[in-house]
Design an enzyme around this catalytic site. Structure first.
Site, PDB file in Angstrom:
ATOM      1  N   ASN A   1     -10.238  -0.164   0.457  1.00 15.32           N
ATOM      2  CA  ASN A   1      -8.773  -0.068   0.386  1.00 15.32           C
ATOM      3  C   ASN A   1      -8.290  -0.650  -0.943  1.00 15.32           C
ATOM      4  OD1 ASN A   1      -6.025  -0.425   0.668  1.00 15.32           O
ATOM      5  ND2 ASN A   1      -6.131  -1.391   2.681  1.00 15.32           N
TER       6      ASN A   1
ATOM      7  N   CYS B   1       0.811  -1.225   0.000  1.00 13.80           N
ATOM      8  CA  CYS B   1       0.000   0.000   0.000  1.00 13.80           C
ATOM      9  C   CYS B   1       0.842   1.272   0.000  1.00 13.80           C
ATOM     10  CB  CYS B   1      -0.921   0.011   1.212  1.00 13.80           C
ATOM     11  SG  CYS B   1      -1.969  -1.432   1.293  1.00 13.80           S
TER      12      CYS B   1
ATOM     13  N   HIS C   1      -3.368   7.153   2.912  1.00 12.34           N
ATOM     14  CA  HIS C   1      -3.800   5.860   2.377  1.00 12.34           C
ATOM     15  C   HIS C   1      -5.185   5.540   2.946  1.00 12.34           C
ATOM     16  CE1 HIS C   1      -4.098   1.771   1.287  1.00 12.34           C
ATOM     17  NE2 HIS C   1      -3.702   1.270   2.437  1.00 12.34           N
TER      18      HIS C   1
HETATM   19  O1  UT7 Z   1      -3.385  -1.291   3.822  1.00 13.87           O
HETATM   20  C1  UT7 Z   1      -3.263  -1.883   5.093  1.00 13.87           C
HETATM   21  C2  UT7 Z   1      -4.382  -2.845   5.216  1.00 13.87           C
HETATM   22  N1  UT7 Z   1      -4.758  -3.218   6.523  1.00 13.87           N
HETATM   23  C3  UT7 Z   1      -5.457  -2.460   7.383  1.00 13.87           C
HETATM   24  O2  UT7 Z   1      -5.691  -1.306   7.240  1.00 13.87           O
HETATM   25  C4  UT7 Z   1      -5.975  -3.195   8.598  1.00 13.87           C
HETATM   26  C5  UT7 Z   1      -5.831  -2.456   9.883  1.00 13.87           C
HETATM   27  N2  UT7 Z   1      -6.736  -3.049  10.866  1.00 13.87           N
HETATM   28  C6  UT7 Z   1      -8.037  -2.747  10.914  1.00 13.87           C
HETATM   29  O3  UT7 Z   1      -8.491  -1.928  10.134  1.00 13.87           O
HETATM   30  C7  UT7 Z   1      -8.901  -3.417  11.957  1.00 13.87           C
HETATM   31  O4  UT7 Z   1      -8.072  -4.178  12.815  1.00 13.87           O
HETATM   32  C8  UT7 Z   1      -9.992  -4.317  11.338  1.00 13.87           C
HETATM   33  C9  UT7 Z   1     -11.036  -3.425  10.678  1.00 13.87           C
HETATM   34  C10 UT7 Z   1      -9.388  -5.269  10.334  1.00 13.87           C
HETATM   35  C11 UT7 Z   1     -10.695  -5.102  12.428  1.00 13.87           C
HETATM   36  O5  UT7 Z   1     -11.229  -4.246  13.411  1.00 13.87           O
HETATM   37  P1  UT7 Z   1     -11.065  -4.622  14.954  1.00 13.87           P
HETATM   38  O6  UT7 Z   1     -11.764  -3.596  15.736  1.00 13.87           O
HETATM   39  O7  UT7 Z   1      -9.585  -4.813  15.196  1.00 13.87           O
HETATM   40  O8  UT7 Z   1     -11.864  -5.980  15.057  1.00 13.87           O
HETATM   41  P2  UT7 Z   1     -11.365  -7.413  15.519  1.00 13.87           P
HETATM   42  O9  UT7 Z   1     -10.531  -8.051  14.469  1.00 13.87           O
HETATM   43  O10 UT7 Z   1     -10.784  -7.310  16.910  1.00 13.87           O
HETATM   44  O11 UT7 Z   1     -12.732  -8.172  15.598  1.00 13.87           O
HETATM   45  C12 UT7 Z   1     -13.752  -7.774  16.515  1.00 13.87           C
HETATM   46  C13 UT7 Z   1     -14.946  -8.686  16.292  1.00 13.87           C
HETATM   47  C14 UT7 Z   1     -14.595 -10.164  16.285  1.00 13.87           C
HETATM   48  O12 UT7 Z   1     -15.655 -10.866  16.901  1.00 13.87           O
HETATM   49  P3  UT7 Z   1     -15.514 -11.366  18.431  1.00 13.87           P
HETATM   50  O13 UT7 Z   1     -14.309 -12.241  18.430  1.00 13.87           O
HETATM   51  O14 UT7 Z   1     -15.322 -10.116  19.221  1.00 13.87           O
HETATM   52  O15 UT7 Z   1     -16.808 -12.056  18.633  1.00 13.87           O
HETATM   53  C15 UT7 Z   1     -14.587 -10.518  14.807  1.00 13.87           C
HETATM   54  O16 UT7 Z   1     -14.912 -11.867  14.573  1.00 13.87           O
HETATM   55  O17 UT7 Z   1     -15.537  -8.403  15.025  1.00 13.87           O
HETATM   56  C16 UT7 Z   1     -15.685  -9.629  14.285  1.00 13.87           C
HETATM   57  N3  UT7 Z   1     -15.550  -9.330  12.869  1.00 13.87           N
HETATM   58  C17 UT7 Z   1     -16.600  -9.035  12.081  1.00 13.87           C
HETATM   59  N4  UT7 Z   1     -17.912  -8.949  12.323  1.00 13.87           N
HETATM   60  C18 UT7 Z   1     -18.705  -8.618  11.295  1.00 13.87           C
HETATM   61  C19 UT7 Z   1     -14.415  -9.286  12.129  1.00 13.87           C
HETATM   62  N5  UT7 Z   1     -14.711  -8.968  10.866  1.00 13.87           N
HETATM   63  C20 UT7 Z   1     -16.048  -8.804  10.806  1.00 13.87           C
HETATM   64  C21 UT7 Z   1     -16.940  -8.469   9.779  1.00 13.87           C
HETATM   65  N6  UT7 Z   1     -18.269  -8.393  10.070  1.00 13.87           N
HETATM   66  N7  UT7 Z   1     -16.527  -8.214   8.525  1.00 13.87           N
END
Ligand code: UT7
Length: 342
Positions: free
Chosen positions: A299, A122, A269
Site C-alpha cells: 500500500n 490514500c 486503491h
Molecule cells: O489505505 C488504508 C490502509 N488500511 C487498510 O487497508 C487496513 C484494512 N485492514 C486490513 O487490511 C486488515 O484488518 C489487516 C490486514 C490489517 C489485518 O487483518 P485481520 O484479518 O483483520 O487480522 P487481525 O488484526 O484480526 O489479526 C488476526 C491475528 C492476530 O492474532 P491473534 O490475536 O488472533 O492471535 C494478530 O496478532 O493475526 C495476527 N497478526 C499477524 N500475524 C502475523 C497481525 N498482523 C500479523 C502479521 N503477521 N503481520
C-alpha cells in the site's frame, strides 16, 4: 472542454523487500501476509531519498512520455506546466513548510508553475483529479497540471508493529492533466466524466499519526521512544473500505448510466486484495476488470492508484475511448471514485 490524462509516470525506490526478508526482523511470515492482504513485497526508500526526489522522478517519467507523444522537448513540456500538485502525507517537511510541490518545482525547473500540496491520505489521487480539473476549468489561461502522488510511508511506519508495518511501501506516480477541446459529454466525450468525493470524519481515530502535529506536539526535553508513526484499527478500516468502494463503484455506474461491461478497467486503491475481492464479490465484478498490483508494491497510499494506472498505460492496455474507473479510500476517513474516458 475536456480534462484528459495526457501522460503518466511512476518511480520506486531501488530497494525491494519481500515478506520473507521482513520476517527476519519481525514476528510475521509470508503466508500470513499473503493470505490476509495479498501483499508479497514492498519498496523501501534508502535513507538519502527524499519524497520530493522520488516525486520528481515520477514527474520526469510523465513529462518524457508527453514529450514523446507530442514531439516536443521535455523542457518545453516543463515550461508548459501551469500548476504542480503533490498529494502526500509524508512530505519533505512537517506541515508542508515548505510544500513538497515547491521543492519538486525547483528540481524540475518549472518556474512558472503554481504549487501546492494536498493531504487526503490514500484518497489523495481521487480528490486531486477533481482539484486539477477545477483549476483548469476556472482559468482560461491554464492548460496543464502536473499532479504527483508521492509517499515515503516507511518513514512514518512503526517497524515494531507487525499489524501495520507489513502493509505499507514507498512509491510515487504522476499524471499530466490537460485541458483539450474535446467534448466532455455526448459522443466522442473524453477525459474526466464524473466523480464522487466523500468523508466520514467520525472515523479519524481509526487511522492516525497521533504525535508530532499541533494537537500533540513533541515538547522540548521530551524523551521520544518512537518517531511519528501510523496507528490503525485494521478491522474498522477494513469494514469502512469494503462499504465505501462497493457503494462508490455502484453509484458511479448508476449515475453515468453504465454497467461494468462498459468499463475497460477498474483501478482501486491497492491496500489489501481482500478488500477489493469483497467488493468484487458483492458487485459480481469480473476478476479481469479489476486491476491489482499490491502483491508487488504493497500500500503506497495516494500513489497506489496512479502507480497502477501507469502500469496499465505503459503495458498498452488502454485504448482511446476506453472508460476507466478509479476508486479509493483511506484515512480521514475519506473515500471517492472517478470515471474517465481515456
Ligand atoms: O489505505 C488504508 C490502509 N488500511 C487498510 O487497508 C487496513 C484494512 N485492514 C486490513 O487490511 C486488515 O484488518 C489487516 C490486514 C490489517 C489485518 O487483518 P485481520 O484479518 O483483520 O487480522 P487481525 O488484526 O484480526 O489479526 C488476526 C491475528 C492476530 O492474532 P491473534 O490475536 O488472533 O492471535 C494478530 O496478532 O493475526 C495476527 N497478526 C499477524 N500475524 C502475523 C497481525 N498482523 C500479523 C502479521 N503477521 N503481520
Amino acid at each position: 472542454m475536456a480534462y484528459e490524462i495526457a501522460a503518466t509516470g511512476r518511480a520506486l525506490p531501488k530497494n525491494r523487500v519481500t515478506n520473507d526478508e521482513l520476517a527476519k526482523t519481525i514476528d510475521t511470515n509470508d503466508e500470513w501476509i499473503r493470505s490476509h492482504t495479498g501483499i508479497g513485497s514492498r519498496y523501501i526508500a534508502e535513507p538519502e531519498l527524499t519524497n520530493s526526489g522520488l516525486a520528481a522522478r515520477a514527474a520526469r517519467a510523465a513529462i518524457e512520455q508527453l514529450a514523446e507523444k507530442t514531439g516536443a522537448a521535455a523542457e518545453t513540456v516543463i515550461a508548459s506546466l501551469d500548476v504542480i500538485i503533490v498529494a502526500t502525507v509524508t512530505g519533505d517537511y512537517l506541515g508542508g513548510v515548505p510544500p513538497t510541490s515547491c521543492i519538486v518545482q525547483d528540481i524540475l525547473g518549472a518556474k512558472q508553475a503554481a504549487c501546492f500540496d494536498i493531504e487526503v491520505c490514500c484518497t489523495g489521487f481521487i480528490y486531486g483529479l477533481d482539484i486539477a480539473s477545477g483549476l483548469l476549468a476556472v482559468n482560461r489561461r491554464r492548460k496543464r497540471v502536473l499532479f504527483i502522488s508521492s509517499e515515503l510511508l516507511s518513514r512514518i511506519t512503526d517497524w515494531t508493529d507487525r499489524s501495520t508495518c507489513v502493509l505499507f511501501g514507498d512509491g510515487a506516480a504522476a499524471v499530466i492533466i490537460e485541458k483539450t477541446d474535446a467534448p466532455s459529454e455526448g459522443a466522442g466525450r473524453r477525459g474526466i466524466l464524473r466523480s464522487i468525493l466523500g468523508a466520514d470524519g467520525s472515523g479519524g481515530e481509526t487511522l492516525i499519526v497521533r504525535r508530532g502535529g499541533t494537537r500533540f506536539p513533541y515538547k522540548t526535553g521530551e524523551v521520544v521512544d518512537k518517531p511519528p508513526h501510523v496507528e490503525m484499527d485494521g478491522r474498522a478500516v477494513y469494514n469502512f473500505a469494503v462499504k465505501a468502494i462497493t457503494e462508490t463503484i455502484s453509484l458511479l455506474l448508476e449515475e453515468e448510466n453504465l454497467t461494468v461491461n462498459d468499463l475497460a478497467v477498474i483501478i482501486p486503491h491497492q491496500a489489501n486484495a481482500r478488500i477489493v475481492q469483497a467488493a468484487q464479490k458483492r458487485l459480481h465484478l469480473p476478476e479481469e476488470k479489476v486491476y491489482m498490483n499490491m502483491e508487488e508494491y504493497a500500500n503506497t497510499s495516494a500513489a497506489s492508484i496512479p502507480i497502477a494506472l501507469d502500469e496499465v498505460n505503459r503495458a498498452g492496455k488502454l485504448k482511446r475511448g476506453d472508460i476507466v474507473m478509479f476508486v479509493g479510500f483511506g484515512g480521514g476517513l475519506t473515500y471517492g471514485g472517478t470515471l474517465a474516458v481515456w
